[in-house]
Design a protein around this motif. Structure first.
Motif, mmCIF file in Angstrom:
data_model
loop_
_atom_site.group_PDB
_atom_site.id
_atom_site.type_symbol
_atom_site.label_atom_id
_atom_site.label_comp_id
_atom_site.label_asym_id
_atom_site.label_seq_id
_atom_site.Cartn_x
_atom_site.Cartn_y
_atom_site.Cartn_z
ATOM 1 N N VAL A 188 9.478 182.306 -17.402
ATOM 2 C CA VAL A 188 9.302 180.862 -17.558
ATOM 3 C C VAL A 188 8.105 180.427 -16.738
ATOM 4 C CG1 VAL A 188 10.337 178.597 -17.168
ATOM 5 C CG2 VAL A 188 11.747 180.480 -18.009
ATOM 6 N N MET A 189 7.108 179.838 -17.412
ATOM 7 C CA MET A 189 5.881 179.407 -16.742
ATOM 8 C C MET A 189 6.105 178.035 -16.108
ATOM 9 S SD MET A 189 3.839 181.931 -17.217
ATOM 10 C CE MET A 189 2.282 181.199 -16.728
ATOM 11 N N LEU A 190 5.963 177.977 -14.809
ATOM 12 C CA LEU A 190 6.124 176.719 -14.093
ATOM 13 C C LEU A 190 4.787 175.987 -14.017
ATOM 14 C CD1 LEU A 190 8.439 177.950 -11.195
ATOM 15 C CD2 LEU A 190 9.081 176.868 -13.359
ATOM 16 N N PRO A 191 4.784 174.638 -14.035
ATOM 17 C CA PRO A 191 5.961 173.761 -14.062
ATOM 18 C C PRO A 191 6.591 173.705 -15.455
ATOM 19 C CG PRO A 191 3.978 172.437 -14.126
ATOM 20 C CD PRO A 191 3.526 173.861 -13.949
ATOM 21 N N ALA A 192 7.892 173.588 -15.482
ATOM 22 C CA ALA A 192 8.625 173.523 -16.743
ATOM 23 C C ALA A 192 9.932 172.784 -16.492
ATOM 24 C CB ALA A 192 8.885 174.920 -17.295
ATOM 25 N N MET A 193 10.557 172.396 -17.565
ATOM 26 C CA MET A 193 11.879 171.789 -17.492
ATOM 27 C C MET A 193 12.858 172.692 -18.226
ATOM 28 S SD MET A 193 11.479 167.671 -17.993
ATOM 29 C CE MET A 193 10.349 166.712 -16.983
ATOM 30 N N ILE A 194 14.016 172.885 -17.613
ATOM 31 C CA ILE A 194 15.052 173.740 -18.185
ATOM 32 C C ILE A 194 16.311 172.897 -18.348
ATOM 33 C CG2 ILE A 194 16.388 175.855 -17.936
ATOM 34 C CD1 ILE A 194 14.194 176.889 -16.073
ATOM 35 N N GLY A 195 16.689 172.657 -19.596
ATOM 36 C CA GLY A 195 17.892 171.885 -19.872
ATOM 37 C C GLY A 195 19.099 172.796 -20.002
ATOM 38 N N VAL A 196 20.157 172.462 -19.271
ATOM 39 C CA VAL A 196 21.416 173.216 -19.330
ATOM 40 C C VAL A 196 22.384 172.421 -20.202
ATOM 41 C CG1 VAL A 196 23.322 174.209 -18.018
ATOM 42 C CG2 VAL A 196 21.011 174.149 -17.031
ATOM 43 N N PHE A 197 22.841 173.031 -21.293
ATOM 44 C CA PHE A 197 23.785 172.342 -22.176
ATOM 45 C C PHE A 197 25.067 173.158 -22.294
ATOM 46 C CE2 PHE A 197 21.344 175.129 -24.948
ATOM 47 C CZ PHE A 197 22.293 175.653 -25.821
ATOM 48 N N ARG A 198 26.125 172.470 -22.630
ATOM 49 C CA ARG A 198 27.454 173.082 -22.745
ATOM 50 C C ARG A 198 27.963 172.923 -24.169
ATOM 51 N NH1 ARG A 198 32.122 174.422 -19.838
ATOM 52 N NH2 ARG A 198 34.086 173.835 -20.853
ATOM 53 N N VAL A 199 28.548 173.987 -24.687
ATOM 54 C CA VAL A 199 29.214 173.960 -25.982
ATOM 55 C C VAL A 199 30.708 173.850 -25.702
ATOM 56 C CG1 VAL A 199 29.472 175.078 -28.216
ATOM 57 C CG2 VAL A 199 27.370 175.423 -26.897
ATOM 58 N N GLU A 200 31.288 172.705 -26.017
ATOM 59 C CA GLU A 200 32.667 172.430 -25.629
ATOM 60 C C GLU A 200 33.642 173.430 -26.246
ATOM 61 O OE1 GLU A 200 33.463 170.285 -23.451
ATOM 62 O OE2 GLU A 200 31.543 169.270 -23.216
ATOM 63 N N GLU A 201 33.502 173.708 -27.536
ATOM 64 C CA GLU A 201 34.457 174.589 -28.208
ATOM 65 C C GLU A 201 34.368 176.030 -27.695
ATOM 66 O OE1 GLU A 201 33.962 171.027 -30.619
ATOM 67 O OE2 GLU A 201 32.585 172.392 -29.611
ATOM 68 N N TRP A 202 33.181 176.471 -27.269
ATOM 69 C CA TRP A 202 33.019 177.837 -26.782
ATOM 70 C C TRP A 202 33.272 177.946 -25.288
ATOM 71 C CZ3 TRP A 202 27.573 178.647 -29.376
ATOM 72 C CH2 TRP A 202 27.715 178.480 -30.769
ATOM 73 N N GLU A 203 33.330 176.798 -24.596
ATOM 74 C CA GLU A 203 33.567 176.749 -23.157
ATOM 75 C C GLU A 203 32.535 177.581 -22.401
ATOM 76 O OE1 GLU A 203 37.579 177.873 -22.396
ATOM 77 O OE2 GLU A 203 38.435 176.094 -23.346
ATOM 78 N N ASN A 204 31.276 177.415 -22.789
ATOM 79 C CA ASN A 204 30.212 178.147 -22.120
ATOM 80 C C ASN A 204 28.908 177.387 -22.260
ATOM 81 O OD1 ASN A 204 29.090 180.309 -20.632
ATOM 82 N ND2 ASN A 204 30.473 181.741 -21.681
ATOM 83 N N TYR A 205 27.822 177.949 -21.708
ATOM 84 C CA TYR A 205 26.571 177.213 -21.558
ATOM 85 C C TYR A 205 25.422 177.927 -22.256
ATOM 86 C CZ TYR A 205 29.045 174.663 -17.896
ATOM 87 O OH TYR A 205 29.950 173.888 -17.207
ATOM 88 N N GLY A 206 24.360 177.155 -22.497
ATOM 89 C CA GLY A 206 23.101 177.655 -23.016
ATOM 90 C C GLY A 206 21.953 176.929 -22.329
ATOM 91 N N LEU A 207 20.722 177.362 -22.619
ATOM 92 C CA LEU A 207 19.529 176.778 -21.984
ATOM 93 C C LEU A 207 18.500 176.383 -23.029
ATOM 94 C CD1 LEU A 207 18.806 179.147 -18.938
ATOM 95 C CD2 LEU A 207 20.071 176.994 -18.939
ATOM 96 N N ILE A 208 17.741 175.342 -22.694
ATOM 97 C CA ILE A 208 16.529 174.977 -23.440
ATOM 98 C C ILE A 208 15.417 174.824 -22.423
ATOM 99 C CG2 ILE A 208 15.371 173.297 -24.895
ATOM 100 C CD1 ILE A 208 17.875 172.579 -26.192
ATOM 101 N N SER A 209 14.409 175.667 -22.524
ATOM 102 C CA SER A 209 13.262 175.583 -21.617
ATOM 103 C C SER A 209 12.074 174.964 -22.352
ATOM 104 C CB SER A 209 12.894 176.975 -21.087
ATOM 105 O OG SER A 209 12.444 177.807 -22.139
ATOM 106 N N VAL A 210 11.424 174.009 -21.710
ATOM 107 C CA VAL A 210 10.285 173.295 -22.291
ATOM 108 C C VAL A 210 9.072 173.554 -21.414
ATOM 109 C CG1 VAL A 210 9.455 171.086 -23.148
ATOM 110 C CG2 VAL A 210 11.922 171.526 -23.027
ATOM 111 N N ASP A 211 7.985 174.037 -22.006
ATOM 112 C CA ASP A 211 6.805 174.312 -21.195
ATOM 113 C C ASP A 211 6.056 173.016 -20.885
ATOM 114 O OD1 ASP A 211 5.470 173.629 -23.484
ATOM 115 O OD2 ASP A 211 4.673 175.621 -23.904
#
Length: 338
Positions: free
Chosen positions: A105-128
């Motif tokens: 991941v090339m900094l500076p960047a923003m990394i969004g942490v999202f949750r999938v309720e039905e799967w009870e787990n997380y994923g990421l979205i990184s924006v350069d």
């Protein structure tokens, strides 16, 4: 004063062969973990397996369909958000270890942490950074210039974070809608981080599916990536591994008819309970021939009809053609639901 231990020498440790059960020699240790004393250690044994760049993974065709649908809907959402001519394209879908992805991941960047309720787990979205400044510039009415933006290395303000969060919420909404025909899901953006250390949702060795998108905004734009660890998509891996959408709803009519016919021909032992009485072990041990046990049942009472100890219904007992018979007085299905 001399040290009393100057003349004390420890014996050399025993050196055993690789086939011995007691210990390993240095050659065996190097063969297992690699020669760490070398200038460029050769990755062999367990170390080569752990640090291997070759990742064996299962293809997820339906996940590619989801991302392809997301591209079309997200482009429309971004046009409505920015009122600009925007083109969104899917560059690649790859598989990578979580630690390797975070280190790239090339900094500076923003990394969004999202949750999938039905799967009870997380994923990421990184924006350069290029896409971040392009979105902020478009939403705040900046001039449209093809000149490259100068990144000054400063931290992002709350206004910039809020504007990028709107874009990420649109991306998650479109991704959720694209995946809805396959499996119900609810994706919610929980937080936005600017440091990869605070966005660790998996261990560094976990395998992840990464989709990279490119957003072009009349000469401006950049990339963002959606990361889903295989542990996150484990509850729906079967659905995502399908080859076409209809496979989820298709049934095997041959096996269904065969199963139904075999179930109907299955023999089941049914018990009719004449009555029940609770006795102590002492009373049972004193039974004699001719003793009577009172069951507190009359001939007109409905008796329990059981299978495997489960009450299926109630029936009256009688006689038909010199055989003991029963007649149901309640529907079996209703008795089971009750």
């Amino acid at each position: 004063m001399s040290d009393d231990f100057d003349d004390f020498a420890l014996p050399d440790p025993p050196v055993m062969a690789m086939g011995s059960d007691a210990t390993f020699d240095q050659a065996g240790i190097d063969a297992l973990f690699g020669d760490l004393s070398a200038p460029t250690p050769t990755k062999v044994g367990v170390k080569a397996v752990i640090e291997s760049n070759v990742i064996s993974h299962e293809r997820l065709p339906m996940l590619e369909v989801v991302y392809d649908r997301m591209v079309r809907t997200f482009a429309t959402s971004m046009r409505n958000l920015t009122s600009d001519a925007i083109d969104v394209s899917l560059e690649e879908i790859s598989t990578i270890r979580f630690g390797d992805f975070m280190s790239r991941v090339m900094l500076p960047a923003m990394i969004g942490v999202f949750r999938v309720e039905e799967w009870e787990n997380y994923g990421l979205i990184s924006v350069d950074s290029g896409l971040i400044y392009a979105v902020v510039d478009a939403l705040l009415g900046g001039r449209r210039s093809a000149a490259p933006l100068v990144i000054d290395g400063r931290g992002f303000t709350s206004i910039e974070t809020g504007l990028v969060a709107r874009m990420l919420e649109l991306a998650l909404s479109d991704m959720s809608a694209a995946m809805m025909p396959i499996t119900p899901n609810t994706m919610k953006l929980e937080r936005i981080e600017t440091s990869p250390r605070f966005a660790a949702i998996a261990t560094p060795t976990n395998i992840c599916a990464v989709a990279t998108f490119r957003v072009d905004m009349e000469g401006r734009g950049g990339k963002f990536s959606v990361l889903l660890p295989y542990a996150t998509i484990e509850p729906v891996r079967h659905q995502l591994g399908q080859r076409f959408m209809g496979e989820k709803f298709a049934g095997d009519n041959v096996w269904e008819a065969h199963m139904a016919s075999e179930i109907r021909n299955t023999q089941v032992m049914v018990d009719v309970v004449m009555g029940e009485e609770l006795l102590t072990l002492q009373q049972i041990s004193e039974f004699k021939v001719g003793d009577t046990v009172t069951l507190h049942q009359s001939p007109n009472d409905a008796l329990k009809l059981q299978c495997g100890g489960v009450t299926l219904g109630r029936a009256h007992i009688g006689q038909r053609r010199n055989n003991i018979a029963i007649r149901l007085v309640a529907d079996l299905a209703k008795e089971i639901r009750a």
